[in-house]
Design an enzyme around this catalytic site. Structure first.
Site, mmCIF file in Angstrom:
data_model
loop_
_atom_site.group_PDB
_atom_site.id
_atom_site.type_symbol
_atom_site.label_atom_id
_atom_site.label_comp_id
_atom_site.label_asym_id
_atom_site.label_seq_id
_atom_site.Cartn_x
_atom_site.Cartn_y
_atom_site.Cartn_z
ATOM 1 N N LYS A 65 22.299 24.489 -36.827
ATOM 2 C CA LYS A 65 23.611 23.839 -37.007
ATOM 3 C C LYS A 65 24.057 23.827 -38.475
ATOM 4 C CE LYS A 65 23.315 20.839 -32.973
ATOM 5 N NZ LYS A 65 23.380 19.477 -32.450
ATOM 6 N N ASP A 102 29.408 16.753 -31.282
ATOM 7 C CA ASP A 102 28.338 15.836 -30.861
ATOM 8 C C ASP A 102 28.804 14.378 -30.852
ATOM 9 O OD1 ASP A 102 26.376 17.703 -30.323
ATOM 10 O OD2 ASP A 102 25.482 17.612 -32.328
HETATM 11 P P1 NAP Z 1 16.519 17.327 -36.618
HETATM 12 O O1 NAP Z 1 17.657 17.638 -37.505
HETATM 13 O O2 NAP Z 1 15.309 18.189 -36.610
HETATM 14 O O3 NAP Z 1 16.073 15.799 -36.966
HETATM 15 C C1 NAP Z 1 14.973 15.239 -36.334
HETATM 16 C C2 NAP Z 1 14.926 13.747 -36.627
HETATM 17 O O4 NAP Z 1 13.874 13.170 -35.845
HETATM 18 C C3 NAP Z 1 14.634 13.405 -38.073
HETATM 19 O O5 NAP Z 1 15.328 12.228 -38.427
HETATM 20 C C4 NAP Z 1 13.117 13.157 -38.048
HETATM 21 O O6 NAP Z 1 12.666 12.321 -39.071
HETATM 22 C C5 NAP Z 1 12.986 12.467 -36.721
HETATM 23 N N1 NAP Z 1 11.647 12.526 -36.146
HETATM 24 C C6 NAP Z 1 10.995 13.611 -35.674
HETATM 25 N N2 NAP Z 1 9.794 13.259 -35.180
HETATM 26 C C7 NAP Z 1 9.692 11.907 -35.348
HETATM 27 C C8 NAP Z 1 8.687 10.939 -35.039
HETATM 28 N N3 NAP Z 1 7.538 11.299 -34.452
HETATM 29 N N4 NAP Z 1 8.934 9.640 -35.316
HETATM 30 C C9 NAP Z 1 10.087 9.262 -35.911
HETATM 31 N N5 NAP Z 1 11.066 10.134 -36.256
HETATM 32 C C10 NAP Z 1 10.873 11.443 -35.963
HETATM 33 O O7 NAP Z 1 16.992 17.247 -35.100
HETATM 34 P P2 NAP Z 1 18.455 16.843 -34.579
HETATM 35 O O8 NAP Z 1 19.316 18.048 -34.543
HETATM 36 O O9 NAP Z 1 18.908 15.660 -35.342
HETATM 37 O O10 NAP Z 1 18.153 16.447 -33.065
HETATM 38 C C11 NAP Z 1 17.502 15.219 -32.724
HETATM 39 C C12 NAP Z 1 17.450 15.126 -31.228
HETATM 40 O O11 NAP Z 1 18.758 14.895 -30.697
HETATM 41 C C13 NAP Z 1 16.939 16.418 -30.592
HETATM 42 O O12 NAP Z 1 15.903 16.105 -29.722
HETATM 43 C C14 NAP Z 1 18.131 16.994 -29.873
HETATM 44 O O13 NAP Z 1 17.774 17.635 -28.671
HETATM 45 C C15 NAP Z 1 18.970 15.751 -29.578
HETATM 46 N N6 NAP Z 1 20.411 16.079 -29.459
HETATM 47 C C16 NAP Z 1 21.021 15.849 -28.267
HETATM 48 C C17 NAP Z 1 22.379 16.145 -28.113
HETATM 49 C C18 NAP Z 1 23.060 15.906 -26.790
HETATM 50 O O14 NAP Z 1 24.150 16.460 -26.581
HETATM 51 N N7 NAP Z 1 22.514 15.097 -25.909
HETATM 52 C C19 NAP Z 1 23.130 16.683 -29.173
HETATM 53 C C20 NAP Z 1 22.467 16.892 -30.393
HETATM 54 C C21 NAP Z 1 21.102 16.593 -30.507
HETATM 55 P P3 NAP Z 1 12.217 12.900 -40.521
HETATM 56 O O15 NAP Z 1 13.471 13.003 -41.330
HETATM 57 O O16 NAP Z 1 11.259 11.875 -41.011
HETATM 58 O O17 NAP Z 1 11.554 14.226 -40.258
#
Ligand code: NAP
Length: 270
Positions: A65, A102
């Site tokens: 993204k 989103d």
């Molecule tokens: P990302 O940019 O990789 O960010 C991941 C986030 O999760 C970071 O804040 C990370 O913290 C945190 N994290 C990962 N493992 C963790 C743990 N064990 N404990 C606490 N925090 C943890 O991913 P993203 O794009 O933001 O996506 C996040 C989730 O939202 C994904 O699973 C995605 O599938 C979902 N999503 C859903 C939709 C929908 O339409 N439903 C749309 C967009 C995203 P750190 O900064 O400490 O690494």
């Protein structure tokens, strides 16, 4: 037939082809939509090849993204603020327009589908990645009383809050002590993908709180189980958000708004 695709890595699990096929059938739009797994170091080349072969637009998911934001020739305000693009559209002059749907998707699911009011509510947002960045602007615009961002890596939350300073009551807190009694707790971390709930105390949930995990399906279970253990009954995963952000992308591409309720129901039914 106009071609669209979702780009990600991995992307095989994506429900987007099914969602857009349902939208196309429902609205009579002639289009195809496929899932394309780009190599981790090959998103731009994969996207350009798709466009050269007639692709009209696409969705972008993890981990591309931010790259999509940099590749877009112009972006709407939500994408510019989030510095992340989840929807691309090839314009008639060949330029690439970037959008972030989103936040709109989350707000439509919360307020329209689930009947969760946001105005005047205290909201806790867990996570500071791309998904969190995409939803902050629309949450503040919805008039929340306070938005607290808590992330495992605190400086990421602080940087994100600084970007939106001045647009509303936005603060950061430690993930393990983010405050108590929130009205809405949103899990935008990827912790559930590893079978974990983010390490928040159960006191974050107010007595009539709504717990919402942006992830859908089994990876939402750890966080929603934590919420249920805290006595919360309003527990939701992000399937509705997924369909709503897709509907917004469909509208941006085709100028037609599909009905989302039957698609959400079909996906819930398996
Ligand atoms: P990302 O940019 O990789 O960010 C991941 C986030 O999760 C970071 O804040 C990370 O913290 C945190 N994290 C990962 N493992 C963790 C743990 N064990 N404990 C606490 N925090 C943890 O991913 P993203 O794009 O933001 O996506 C996040 C989730 O939202 C994904 O699973 C995605 O599938 C979902 N999503 C859903 C939709 C929908 O339409 N439903 C749309 C967009 C995203 P750190 O900064 O400490 O690494």
């Amino acid at each position: 037939m106009d071609r669209y695709a979702v780009f990600g890595h991995p992307v095989r699990h994506s429900q987007s082809p099914r969602i857009h096929a349902a939208f196309a059938a429902q609205t009579g739009q002639a289009l195809s939509y496929e899932a394309i797994e780009a190599p981790l170091d090959g998103f731009e080349a994969t996207l350009r090849a798709f466009i050269a072969a007639g692709g009209r637009g696409g969705n972008v998911t993890v981990p591309f993204k931010e790259q999509a934001f940099r590749l877009a020739d112009r972006c709407d305000d939500l994408a510019a603020q989030a510095q992340a693009v989840n929807t691309l559209r090839v314009e008639p002059d060949g330029r690439l327009a970037g959008f972030n749907t989103d936040g709109i998707g989350l707000l439509r699911d919360l307020t329209q589908n689930l009947g969760v009011p946001l105005r005047g509510r205290r909201v806790l947002l867990l996570g500071a990645g791309g998904a969190a960045a995409g939803v902050i602007g629309p949450l503040l615009a919805a008039g929340v009383a306070e938005l607290v961002i808590a992330n495992r890596t605190a400086p990421r939350a602080q940087a994100l809050a600084a970007r939106f300073a001045g647009q509303g009551e936005i603060h950061t807190a430690e993930l393990t002590a983010p405050g108590e009694g929130f009205d809405v707790v949103l899990n935008a971390t990827a912790a559930g993908l590893g079978g974990q709930a983010p390490a928040v105390p159960v006191g974050v949930f107010g007595p009539r709180a709504v717990a919402y995990d942006l992830v859908y399906g089994p990876p939402a279970a750890p966080f929603l189980t934590l919420a249920r253990q805290a006595g919360i009954t309003a527990c939701h995963d992000g399937l509705g958000m997924l369909v709503e952000q897709a509907a917004e992308a469909f509208w941006l591409w085709r100028g037609v708004r599909p009905a989302t309720a039957p698609v959400i129901a079909a996906l819930r039914g398996g």
